[in-house]
Design a protein around this motif. Structure first.
Motif, short mmCIF file in Angstrom:
data_model
loop_
_atom_site.label_atom_id
_atom_site.label_comp_id
_atom_site.label_asym_id
_atom_site.label_seq_id
_atom_site.Cartn_x
_atom_site.Cartn_y
_atom_site.Cartn_z
N HIS A 117 -24.51 44.59 -17.29
CA HIS A 117 -23.46 44.21 -16.33
C HIS A 117 -22.43 43.28 -16.99
O HIS A 117 -21.22 43.42 -16.78
N ALA A 118 -22.91 42.37 -17.82
CA ALA A 118 -22.00 41.45 -18.52
C ALA A 118 -21.08 42.23 -19.46
O ALA A 118 -19.86 41.98 -19.51
N TRP B 260 -19.42 36.62 -13.72
CA TRP B 260 -20.77 37.13 -14.02
C TRP B 260 -21.82 36.03 -13.86
O TRP B 260 -21.56 34.86 -14.16
N LEU C 161 -18.38 43.98 -17.46
CA LEU C 161 -17.30 43.07 -17.03
C LEU C 161 -16.38 42.70 -18.20
O LEU C 161 -15.16 42.65 -18.04
N LYS D 256 -19.06 33.18 -16.44
CA LYS D 256 -19.19 32.99 -14.99
C LYS D 256 -17.82 32.59 -14.40
O LYS D 256 -17.35 33.21 -13.44
N VAL E 292 -23.82 35.10 -23.12
CA VAL E 292 -24.54 35.66 -21.98
C VAL E 292 -25.99 35.19 -22.07
O VAL E 292 -26.65 35.40 -23.10
N ASP F 93 -28.89 42.79 -16.50
CA ASP F 93 -27.90 41.71 -16.39
C ASP F 93 -26.99 41.74 -17.62
O ASP F 93 -25.78 41.51 -17.51
#
Ligand code: NAD
Ligand code: TYD
Length: 336
Positions: free
Chosen positions: A224-225, A294, A228, A289, A241, A221
């Protein structure tokens, strides 16, 4: 696209390189890592022969190596750090050197080489400690209040990164994330230490009353953050995050691990508390988010179980690192 990844042989850096090369196979990655006790090229075995991957064995505090590593680089993704709070309490100097001076050298070289983006990986620990009794969380506007040599050195690096943006216009982004867990984490950190101790039939040292709270984030995760933020994040911005756990204490975490591993609570051993131990971390990740879409996708219980499975299946990996210098560290930190 050519990325310079620093600290790519460590826990999060190696997970990031594996993630990135799978998702963007056309990109080139240069991994600059000095291979401290925490760096392990075994983590990258599956991509080491990929022509788009190269490794430079060097220190971010060595300006010559840093300059050489920057040639033709578009983006810098900076993970390299001394990362363990307990070690920073015993010996702060390497933390100031790598985390502050090393980051400074990378920033200088990035400016000189006109890199298009410098992404700095940091920690929620720069914000200090929250109370157990309230529901507050860290957000991007929380004042810095680091309390350990580790978090103070990371805070120093964050300030430098922002200063290079404000003063010289270096295009930077920063992520401050919560506690990661997952494969390839060095077994000095709580979760892998607990799992591997239990696998060796040893007790798990729990500091103080064990009622300390961390916000657990599965490492993919986090990757992935970062992806992005690199691709869609706004230059100059910071994004927090965090994970999927609602306040969970270390004791609850260890009890979950024991249950997964079919062991009883006799494996828990309360030991002397860490100096200046931060009571609670919790991250409000609504900015990343709302702005970048995300959210964490890896549920704690399920991925904790998968993490236990990974350590069970990769006994050679952790046995190889739990030798020599690790044994000395363990003895000094925990007694016999
Ligand atoms: P790690 O300790 O597993 O790995 C650090 C890597 O950096 C190692 O490969 C090491 O060899 C390398 N390194 C250290 N000093 C270096 C130097 N002077 N020059 C070149 N390489 C050097 O750390 P990690 O857990 O993967 O953390 C990566 C980053 O994420 C760090 O910046 C850390 O502060 C941050 N972070 C980690 C967590 C976490 O839970 N692990 C949480 C928040 C933030
Ligand atoms: P750690 O994994 O070191 O991460 P951090 O200090 O950066 O949060 O520790 C996570 C929590 O677990 C923290 O509250 C300290 C605690 N802990 C123990 O209780 N025993 C241990 O042996 C270790 C390493 C940590």
């Amino acid at each position: 696209m050519k990325l310079l990844v620093t600290g790519g042989a460590g826990f999060i850096g190696s997970n990031f390189i594996l993630y990135w090369m799978k998702k963007y196979p056309q990109d080139q990655i240069v991994n600059l890592d000095s291979l401290t006790y925490a760096g392990n090229l075994e983590n990258l075995k599956e991509i080491e022969k990929n022509p788009n991957y190269s490794f430079i064995h060097g220190d971010i505090c060595d300006l010559d190596v840093v300059e050489r590593s920057m040639v033709g680089v578009d983006w810098v993704v900076h993970f390299a750090a001394e990362s363990h709070v307990d070690r920073s309490i015993k010996e702060p100097s390497p933390f100031v050197m790598t985390n502050v001076i090393g980051t400074h050298f990378l920033l200088d070289a990035s400016l000189k080489n006109r890199v298009k983006k410098f992404h700095h990986i940091s920690t929620d620990e720069v914000y200090g400690s929250l109370n157990l009794s309230d529901q507050s969380k860290f957000n991007e506007r929380t004042n810095y209040n680091p309390r350990s040599p580790y978090s103070a050195s990371k805070a120093g690096s964050d300030h430098l990164v922002r200063a290079y943006n404000k003063t010289y216009g270096l295009p930077i982004t920063i992520t401050n994330c919560s506690n990661n867990f997952g494969p390839y984490q060095f077994p000095e950190k709580f979760i892998p230490l607990a799992i591997t101790n239990i696998l060796e039939n040893k007790k798990v040292p729990v500091y103080g009353d064990g009622l300390y709270v961390r916000d657990w984030l599965y490492v993919l995760d986090h990757c992935h953050a970062i992806d992005l933020v690199l691709n869609k994040g706004k230059v100059g911005e910071t994004y927090l995050v965090g994970g999927m756990t609602n306040d969970i204490s270390n004791l609850e975490v260890i009890k979950k691990i024991l249950k997964i591993m079919g062991k009883d609570e006799g494996f828990i051993e309360h030991v002397k508390d860490r100096l200046g131990h931060d009571r609670r971390y919790a991250v409000d990740w609504s900015k990343i988010k709302n702005e970048l879409g995300w959210r964490p996708l890896h549920n704690f219980d399920e991925w904790l179980e998968k993490t236990v499975e990974w350590y069970k299946a990769n006994e050679k990996w952790w046995k190889d690192v739990k030798t020599g210098a690790y044994q000395e560290y363990y003895k000094e930190q925990y007694g016999s």
